[in-house]
Design a protein around this motif. Structure first.
Motif, mmCIF file in Angstrom:
data_model
loop_
_atom_site.group_PDB
_atom_site.id
_atom_site.type_symbol
_atom_site.label_atom_id
_atom_site.label_comp_id
_atom_site.label_asym_id
_atom_site.label_seq_id
_atom_site.Cartn_x
_atom_site.Cartn_y
_atom_site.Cartn_z
ATOM 1 N N UNK A 83 0.866 -1.166 0.000
ATOM 2 C CA UNK A 83 0.000 0.000 0.000
ATOM 3 C C UNK A 83 0.910 1.226 0.000
ATOM 4 N N UNK A 84 0.845 2.026 -1.031
ATOM 5 C CA UNK A 84 1.638 3.260 -1.096
ATOM 6 C C UNK A 84 0.781 4.404 -0.560
ATOM 7 N N UNK A 85 1.296 5.129 0.425
ATOM 8 C CA UNK A 85 0.598 6.280 0.991
ATOM 9 C C UNK A 85 1.484 7.503 0.791
ATOM 10 N N UNK A 86 1.020 8.429 -0.035
ATOM 11 C CA UNK A 86 1.828 9.609 -0.365
ATOM 12 C C UNK A 86 1.278 10.869 0.297
ATOM 13 N N UNK A 87 2.150 11.561 0.978
ATOM 14 C CA UNK A 87 1.843 12.866 1.559
ATOM 15 C C UNK A 87 2.028 13.896 0.439
ATOM 16 N N UNK A 88 0.937 14.271 -0.188
ATOM 17 C CA UNK A 88 0.807 15.170 -1.349
ATOM 18 C C UNK A 88 0.951 14.408 -2.663
ATOM 19 N N UNK A 89 0.152 14.908 -3.647
ATOM 20 C CA UNK A 89 0.223 14.360 -5.004
ATOM 21 C C UNK A 89 -0.401 15.381 -5.950
ATOM 22 N N UNK A 90 -1.097 14.931 -6.981
ATOM 23 C CA UNK A 90 -1.591 15.837 -8.029
ATOM 24 C C UNK A 90 -2.536 16.904 -7.484
ATOM 25 N N UNK A 91 -3.365 16.545 -6.502
ATOM 26 C CA UNK A 91 -4.310 17.536 -5.972
ATOM 27 C C UNK A 91 -3.594 18.786 -5.485
ATOM 28 N N UNK A 92 -2.416 18.611 -4.891
ATOM 29 C CA UNK A 92 -1.670 19.783 -4.417
ATOM 30 C C UNK A 92 -1.193 20.661 -5.561
ATOM 31 N N UNK A 93 -0.847 20.042 -6.689
ATOM 32 C CA UNK A 93 -0.454 20.842 -7.852
ATOM 33 C C UNK A 93 -1.633 21.648 -8.383
ATOM 34 N N UNK A 94 -2.821 21.040 -8.339
ATOM 35 C CA UNK A 94 -4.020 21.732 -8.819
ATOM 36 C C UNK A 94 -4.404 22.906 -7.920
ATOM 37 N N UNK A 95 -3.761 23.000 -6.779
ATOM 38 C CA UNK A 95 -3.991 24.129 -5.872
ATOM 39 C C UNK A 95 -2.798 25.075 -5.851
#
Length: 201
Positions: A83-95
């Motif tokens: 299970x990969x859990x990432x702190x930030x991803x594409x949603x942060x770029x969209x903001x």
């Protein structure tokens, strides 16, 4: 399985991410925690360059790090059953890149070839709550130092959630205005377990 957790600075995202990782491990799910910008040389350039790089230059730098992160870390971990859990991803770029003056459609075009998460968590809260938490821990980037930035960031994360849902991404929106990090993490882990079990049945 791939889960991304995004939200405005000061909402408690990193604390929730750590709690999700701990709770998933307690449930005997193999977890690979990660973050963006990544810990590669390229990612560190992006992480520590937000004052130097702006607008399209920063948007392209963040996207480049994301594609490298995907190839070198996310996909291999998913392939081995983690299970990969990432702190930030594409949603942060969209903001954040939109806050930086880049149009959302351009940001999406730069990032739309990235693997979308199986669950995109968007953690938000009332702007006054986020602002109070930020004042307690201090600003980590110029986005957090700008006047009125918290209100705009919270609003843009709500917009990003709607945009990603319309693009076919499974989005879990959670309000952390009053809920603690462990409670929020339990909600996320419950959704993870449901999908994890279905994927292995």
């Amino acid at each position: 399985m791939f889960v991304a957790i995004d939200g405005p600075g000061g909402v408690g995202k990193s604390t929730v991410t750590k709690a999700v990782v701990a709770q998933a491990r307690a449930a005997r799910i193999p977890v690979h925690p990660t973050r963006e910008p990544s810990d590669t040389t390229l990612g560190q350039l992006a992480r520590h360059g937000t004052d130097e790089y702006r607008e399209m230059a920063l948007a392209c730098l963040i996207a480049a790090d994301r594609y490298q992160h995907q190839e070198r870390e996310i996909r291999p971990a998913v392939a081995r059953g983690d299970l990969v859990v990432s702190d930030r991803y594409v949603a942060s770029s969209l903001v954040l890149q939109v806050l930086d003056g880049v149009g959302r459609d351009i940001v999406w075009e730069l990032n739309r070839h990235a693997d979308m998460p199986d669950i995109q968590v968007v953690l938000n809260a009332r702007a006054d709550v986020v602002a109070q938490r930020l004042s307690g821990r201090g600003a980590h980037s110029r986005y957090e130092r700008e006047a009125g930035g918290t209100e705009r960031e919270c609003a843009l994360f709500r917009e990003a959630a709607r945009f990603l849902m319309a693009s076919g991404v499974r989005v879990l929106q959670l309000d952390a205005s009053s809920a603690g990090s462990e409670e929020v993490a339990r909600t996320i882990v419950t959704a993870i377990k449901e999908m994890w079990t279905r994927g292995r049945s």
